[in-house]
Design an enzyme around this catalytic site. Structure first.
Site, PDB file in Angstrom:
ATOM      1  N   CYS A  89     -18.317-149.001  31.278  1.00 54.78           N
ATOM      2  CA  CYS A  89     -17.333-149.115  30.194  1.00 54.78           C
ATOM      3  C   CYS A  89     -16.022-149.722  30.689  1.00 54.78           C
ATOM      4  CB  CYS A  89     -17.076-147.754  29.566  1.00 54.78           C
ATOM      5  SG  CYS A  89     -18.544-147.047  28.825  1.00 54.78           S
ATOM      6  N   HIS A 130      -9.962-147.769  26.560  1.00 57.07           N
ATOM      7  CA  HIS A 130     -11.391-147.802  26.229  1.00 57.07           C
ATOM      8  C   HIS A 130     -11.671-146.750  25.152  1.00 57.07           C
ATOM      9  CE1 HIS A 130     -15.626-147.489  26.377  1.00 57.07           C
ATOM     10  NE2 HIS A 130     -15.661-146.380  27.099  1.00 57.07           N
ATOM     11  N   ASN A 156     -18.404-145.897  20.644  1.00 56.40           N
ATOM     12  CA  ASN A 156     -18.068-146.328  21.998  1.00 56.40           C
ATOM     13  C   ASN A 156     -18.989-147.494  22.359  1.00 56.40           C
ATOM     14  OD1 ASN A 156     -18.068-146.675  24.782  1.00 56.40           O
ATOM     15  ND2 ASN A 156     -18.020-144.493  25.256  1.00 56.40           N
TER      16      ASN A 156
HETATM   17  C1  LIG Z   1     -19.306-135.814  25.112  1.00 57.85           C
HETATM   18  C2  LIG Z   1     -18.138-135.000  24.620  1.00 57.85           C
HETATM   19  C3  LIG Z   1     -17.649-135.508  23.271  1.00 57.85           C
HETATM   20  C4  LIG Z   1     -18.631-133.548  24.425  1.00 57.85           C
HETATM   21  O1  LIG Z   1     -17.565-132.750  23.972  1.00 57.85           O
HETATM   22  P1  LIG Z   1     -17.205-131.383  24.715  1.00 57.85           P
HETATM   23  O2  LIG Z   1     -16.123-130.788  23.941  1.00 57.85           O
HETATM   24  O3  LIG Z   1     -16.943-131.701  26.166  1.00 57.85           O
HETATM   25  O4  LIG Z   1     -18.535-130.556  24.527  1.00 57.85           O
HETATM   26  P2  LIG Z   1     -19.280-129.551  25.541  1.00 57.85           P
HETATM   27  O5  LIG Z   1     -20.411-130.287  26.185  1.00 57.85           O
HETATM   28  O6  LIG Z   1     -18.271-128.870  26.430  1.00 57.85           O
HETATM   29  O7  LIG Z   1     -19.861-128.504  24.553  1.00 57.85           O
HETATM   30  C5  LIG Z   1     -19.053-127.614  23.774  1.00 57.85           C
HETATM   31  C6  LIG Z   1     -19.932-126.827  22.849  1.00 57.85           C
HETATM   32  O8  LIG Z   1     -20.509-127.718  21.864  1.00 57.85           O
HETATM   33  C7  LIG Z   1     -21.942-127.701  21.945  1.00 57.85           C
HETATM   34  N1  LIG Z   1     -22.393-129.092  21.803  1.00 57.85           N
HETATM   35  C8  LIG Z   1     -22.534-130.039  22.769  1.00 57.85           C
HETATM   36  N2  LIG Z   1     -22.920-131.187  22.234  1.00 57.85           N
HETATM   37  C9  LIG Z   1     -23.011-131.001  20.911  1.00 57.85           C
HETATM   38  C10 LIG Z   1     -23.343-131.824  19.834  1.00 57.85           C
HETATM   39  N3  LIG Z   1     -23.664-133.132  19.984  1.00 57.85           N
HETATM   40  N4  LIG Z   1     -23.313-131.299  18.583  1.00 57.85           N
HETATM   41  C11 LIG Z   1     -22.993-130.005  18.383  1.00 57.85           C
HETATM   42  N5  LIG Z   1     -22.678-129.170  19.371  1.00 57.85           N
HETATM   43  C12 LIG Z   1     -22.670-129.657  20.626  1.00 57.85           C
HETATM   44  C13 LIG Z   1     -22.274-127.156  23.315  1.00 57.85           C
HETATM   45  O9  LIG Z   1     -23.541-126.510  23.295  1.00 57.85           O
HETATM   46  C14 LIG Z   1     -21.151-126.172  23.509  1.00 57.85           C
HETATM   47  O10 LIG Z   1     -21.408-124.995  22.789  1.00 57.85           O
HETATM   48  P3  LIG Z   1     -20.954-123.552  23.366  1.00 57.85           P
HETATM   49  O11 LIG Z   1     -19.445-123.618  23.439  1.00 57.85           O
HETATM   50  O12 LIG Z   1     -21.475-122.618  22.323  1.00 57.85           O
HETATM   51  O13 LIG Z   1     -21.612-123.443  24.699  1.00 57.85           O
HETATM   52  C15 LIG Z   1     -16.964-135.040  25.633  1.00 57.85           C
HETATM   53  O14 LIG Z   1     -17.324-134.295  26.780  1.00 57.85           O
HETATM   54  C16 LIG Z   1     -16.571-136.404  26.068  1.00 57.85           C
HETATM   55  O15 LIG Z   1     -16.157-137.230  25.279  1.00 57.85           O
HETATM   56  N6  LIG Z   1     -16.569-136.669  27.394  1.00 57.85           N
HETATM   57  C17 LIG Z   1     -16.090-137.901  27.967  1.00 57.85           C
HETATM   58  C18 LIG Z   1     -16.954-139.059  27.628  1.00 57.85           C
HETATM   59  C19 LIG Z   1     -16.422-140.293  28.287  1.00 57.85           C
HETATM   60  O16 LIG Z   1     -15.242-140.504  28.405  1.00 57.85           O
HETATM   61  N7  LIG Z   1     -17.308-141.131  28.792  1.00 57.85           N
HETATM   62  C20 LIG Z   1     -16.861-142.236  29.575  1.00 57.85           C
HETATM   63  C21 LIG Z   1     -17.044-143.505  28.967  1.00 57.85           C
HETATM   64  S1  LIG Z   1     -18.674-143.900  28.565  1.00 57.85           S
END
Ligand SMILES: CC(C)(COP(=O)(O)OP(=O)(O)OC[C@H]1O[C@@H](n2cnc3c(N)ncnc32)[C@H](O)[C@@H]1OP(=O)(O)O)[C@@H](O)C(=O)NCCC(=O)NCCS
Length: 352
Positions: free
Chosen positions: A122, A269, A300
């Site tokens: 990215c 980004h 994204n």
């Molecule tokens: C991917 C992303 C949106 C996930 O969000 P998050 O807040 O970190 O989510 P988590 O994985 O910590 O999960 C939080 C909770 O939501 C749940 N969950 C995870 N994915 C889910 C989804 N798609 N839908 C619903 N619930 C979800 C998890 O089970 C967890 O539940 P719990 O609290 O009961 O255990 C986030 O981590 C992100 O954007 N990361 C960076 C991505 C990035 O910058 N990439 C680089 C460029 S490609």
């Protein structure tokens, strides 16, 4: 003593034109959730995404790259015969052999010029901007066509809760060339291979080939066969971003010689709207400074996200040509690259 010739180009370079291509098919969170165990509310709250665009019909990375590049060329007013190099930033091109840039040059009617791909996840557009601007400064080319293109929908597991809702498809392109005032600062870039497995693919290429051989004749979407898809440890990437990127941004300001008060537009980004708002706050950018939010309806798009976001801001009037913008690409590697730039002229041929 033999003297080997060397070249130098012009020190001042800018983005002289921009073009983009957005696939026809708009995919809502509700549609993603027909397969994915998630909800529209969760996706929007955690990522800022409402819709993304995925290719359909005849659309492909190649067709999108060519369409975006054609628009960038026409919007720049530069005769395409002056383009001395094509750089294609992508991580989802169908093949590694051959790479994509020569085919794009051929389709654009400029076959024969140097053309290569740049795989930097990215952060690809930021890396491409560094390479393109410094090659012009070195005299290797007068005008460079830089394209970011991705078909992330092809490398997605629609059941994966950490990637299925994030990624979209699209292409953005810029013509970079000499200008009176400098419009692209030195690049601040880096990588962190210790975290290289935070964004990766489920098979490496030889393993995938072996597997395909083993399972020859079976449907690639068959569960037993599996497809090559991107995997991401979202929270791990989020934590890395929160630690690494604020420092990178402040180094970009130092290197560019521009103060925070001079920044008129912020185009990070488009990975997650929450990360972007956090970065804006931590950096101390004034409230009135617009932050790109193309992620809301484009998702994204990896290496294509920054030019797509710039195009959206110029077309909608959220940003204006010539304004001073802070750019930062980041992602797989893990890696990042940022610059301060002057925004290119608003496109007359747009992707909307
Ligand atoms: C991917 C992303 C949106 C996930 O969000 P998050 O807040 O970190 O989510 P988590 O994985 O910590 O999960 C939080 C909770 O939501 C749940 N969950 C995870 N994915 C889910 C989804 N798609 N839908 C619903 N619930 C979800 C998890 O089970 C967890 O539940 P719990 O609290 O009961 O255990 C986030 O981590 C992100 O954007 N990361 C960076 C991505 C990035 O910058 N990439 C680089 C460029 S490609």
């Amino acid at each position: 003593m033999v003297t080997i010739a060397s070249k130098t180009g012009t020190p001042n370079v800018s983005m002289l034109g921009i073009g983009a291509y957005r696939p026809q098919r708009l995919v809502s969170n509700d549609e993603v959730c027909e397969v994915l165990d998630s909800s529209d509310e969760w996706i929007f709250e955690r990522s800022g995404i409402r819709n993304r665009r995925w290719i359909s019909g005849d659309e492909s990375a190649r067709s999108m790259a060519v369409a975006a590049a054609d628009r960038a060329i026409r919007n720049s007013g530069i005769d395409k015969s002056k383009i001395g190099l094509i750089l294609l930033a992508t991580s989802s091109w169908r093949t590694v052999i051959p790479h994509g840039a020569p085919a794009v040059a051929y389709d654009l009617g400029i076959n024969g010029i140097p053309a290569f791909d740049l795989h930097s996840g990215c952060g690809g557009f930021g890396y491409g901007l560094a390479v393109a601007s410094d090659l012009i400064r070195a005299g290797a080319a007068e005008y460079v066509l830089l394209i970011g293109v991705e078909t992330m929908s092809v490398v997605l597991d629609p059941h994966d809760r950490s990637t299925a809702f994030i990624f979209g498809d699209g292409a953005g392109a810029v013509i970079i060339g000499p200008s009176e005032e400098n419009g692209i600062s030195p690049t601040v870039w880096g990588s962190d291979g210790e975290n290289s497995d935070a964004i990766t693919q489920n098979f490496d290429v030889p393993a995938y080939m072996d597997r395909a051989q083993e399972l020859q004749g079976k449907d690639p979407d068959d569960e037993e066969v599996g497809r090559m898809v991107v995997t991401m440890e979202g929270p791990r990437v989020f934590r890395w971003a929160a630690i690494t990127l604020p420092k990178a941004l402040s180094n970009v300001l130092t290197e560019s010689g521009v103060s925070i008060d001079d920044i008129e537009v912020f185009v990070p980004h488009q990975a997650n709207a929450r990360i972007n708002e956090l970065m804006k706050k931590n950096l101390g950018l004034a409230d009135h400074v617009p932050v790109a939010n193309d992620i809301e309806n484009t998702g994204n798009t990896s290496a294509a996200s920054i030019p797509l976001a710039i195009e959206e801001m110029l077309v909608t009037g959220k940003a204006k040509s010539g304004q001073i913008a802070l750019l930062l690409g980041f992602g797989a590697g893990l890696s990042y690259a940022g610059q301060v730039v002057r925004l290119p002229p608003a496109p007359t041929e747009t992707s909307f």
